[in-house]
Scaffold this active site. Structure first.
Site, PDB file in Angstrom:
ATOM      1  CD  GLU A  86     -71.268  53.714 100.854  1.00 44.56           C
ATOM      2  OE1 GLU A  86     -72.188  53.340 100.099  1.00 44.56           O
ATOM      3  OE2 GLU A  86     -71.241  54.848 101.389  1.00 44.56           O
TER       4      GLU A  86
ATOM      5  CG  HIS B 275     -74.834  55.189 105.138  1.00 44.69           C
ATOM      6  ND1 HIS B 275     -75.825  55.692 105.951  1.00 44.69           N
ATOM      7  CD2 HIS B 275     -75.081  55.698 103.895  1.00 44.69           C
ATOM      8  CE1 HIS B 275     -76.639  56.477 105.251  1.00 44.69           C
ATOM      9  NE2 HIS B 275     -76.210  56.481 103.995  1.00 44.69           N
TER      10      HIS B 275
ATOM     11  CG  HIS C  88     -79.221  59.616  99.406  1.00 44.97           C
ATOM     12  ND1 HIS C  88     -80.138  58.596  99.484  1.00 44.97           N
ATOM     13  CD2 HIS C  88     -78.272  59.330 100.344  1.00 44.97           C
ATOM     14  CE1 HIS C  88     -79.767  57.727 100.408  1.00 44.97           C
ATOM     15  NE2 HIS C  88     -78.641  58.167 100.948  1.00 44.97           N
TER      16      HIS C  88
ATOM     17  CG  HIS D  65     -76.178  77.008 100.643  1.00 44.35           C
ATOM     18  ND1 HIS D  65     -77.442  76.510 100.828  1.00 44.35           N
ATOM     19  CD2 HIS D  65     -75.472  76.699 101.775  1.00 44.35           C
ATOM     20  CE1 HIS D  65     -77.513  75.915 102.004  1.00 44.35           C
ATOM     21  NE2 HIS D  65     -76.334  76.022 102.597  1.00 44.35           N
TER      22      HIS D  65
ATOM     23  CG  HIS E 101     -74.617  72.935 108.159  1.00 43.85           C
ATOM     24  ND1 HIS E 101     -74.934  74.207 108.563  1.00 43.85           N
ATOM     25  CD2 HIS E 101     -74.714  72.944 106.803  1.00 43.85           C
ATOM     26  CE1 HIS E 101     -75.210  74.956 107.517  1.00 43.85           C
ATOM     27  NE2 HIS E 101     -75.096  74.211 106.427  1.00 43.85           N
TER      28      HIS E 101
END
Length: 299
Positions: free
Chosen positions: A58, A61, A123, A192, A254
């Site tokens: 985290e 990032h 985001h 989806h 993906h």
């Protein structure tokens, strides 16, 4: 020749791809709360003491995203100065700055509001636009001073269909991100998947239309084929996630492919809606010609 700007644009584009992949990694490893509820620091510390793996994922990032935010702003300003004669530059530069700021705010919001599924989906969607604008600025730097290619002249129907495809692909990005971050119900998952299958059909129609009517424009034709190939890769990664273990590789592919698809189609829209570009060399030549004529009149 803008070699410095081109190099910096490539570095920033690669850096933004890494940001996107890092975001997918954070989500897939459940590292979103690796720094607690504090932002931008990690547990209130500049350098976390005894960090867990989730903390490292985290915080790295966050740090990398912050660095790339600075790079994007520099690229936008640099492009605005060097490529001001190109019609798309100011718009793309403005969008790049705005969306990198939005991206950072959404990242902060995800931490402060406890990793809200809606905020996390926003985001990711915003990061796709940020990536597209950065790559567009980089492409503009490479296009300038080059020999202009054949300007695509397409029908209004084709242009409208491409715009609708871009908008729809962006909606699919959001639905996929929301399902992923919310852990979605089985019904949401199938909605989806249905939307993704429909997108594959829409992109296939776009490719066939392009190859049938506008194959003379090689760049447009090549991008339509590339988009369809990537949508197949995207579908393959999605199928792997459904029927197999959610391997990290499939998750990253993906996330990456749909963002690249969105970027390619955005560039297709740019080239079919632009006026013929005027290079800086041509501008200089025009200016010299005017000065020579004025000097002749004085004589």
């Amino acid at each position: 020749m803008h070699w410095g700007l081109r190099t910096f644009g490539v570095i920033t584009s690669i850096g933004m791809l890494i940001v996107l992949l890092q975001g997918a990694l954070v989500t897939n490893t459940g590292s979103g709360e690796g720094c607690g509820a504090t932002w931008p620091l990690c547990f209130g510390e500049v350098v976390p003491s005894n960090p867990a793996v989730a903390t490292i994922i985290e915080y790295s990032h966050r740090l990398w995203s912050g660095l790339m935010g600075l790079f994007v702003i520099i690229l936008a300003i640099w492009s605005s100065v060097k490529l001001s004669h190109l019609r798309e530059t100011k718009f793309m530069a403005l969008m790049a700055v705005l969306f990198i700021i939005f991206q950072g705010l959404m990242g902060a919001g995800a931490v402060i509001w406890g990793n809200s599924s809606l905020v996390l989906a926003l985001h990711f969607g915003i990061s796709a636009i940020s990536l597209a604008t950065v790559i567009m600025l980089t492409i503009l730097a490479f296009e300038d001073n080059e020999k202009p290619s054949l300007q695509p002249k397409v029908t209004k129907g084709y242009r409208s269909y491409l715009i609708a495809t871009i908008v729809y692909s962006y909606a699919v990005i959001y639905t996929g991100a929301y399902v992923k971050h919310s852990g979605g119900s089985e019904m949401a998952g199938w909605i989806h998947r249905g939307a993704a299958v429909a997108l594959m059909i829409v992109v296939a129609v776009l490719m066939i239309w392009t190859l049938k009517r506008f194959k003379a424009y090689t760049s447009l034709a090549a991008m339509s084929v590339m988009t369809f190939v990537l949508i197949l890769v995207q579908a393959g990664a999605g199928i792997a996630l459904i029927f197999g273990a959610p391997h990290l590789t499939s998750v990253l592919i993906h996330a990456l492919t749909i963002s690249i698809i969105f970027t390619i189609m955005t560039y297709m829209l740019v080239i079919i809606t632009r006026r013929p570009a005027v290079s800086s060399a041509e501008l200089a030549g025009t200016s010299n010609s005017i000065q020579q004529k004025e000097a002749g009149l004085h004589h």
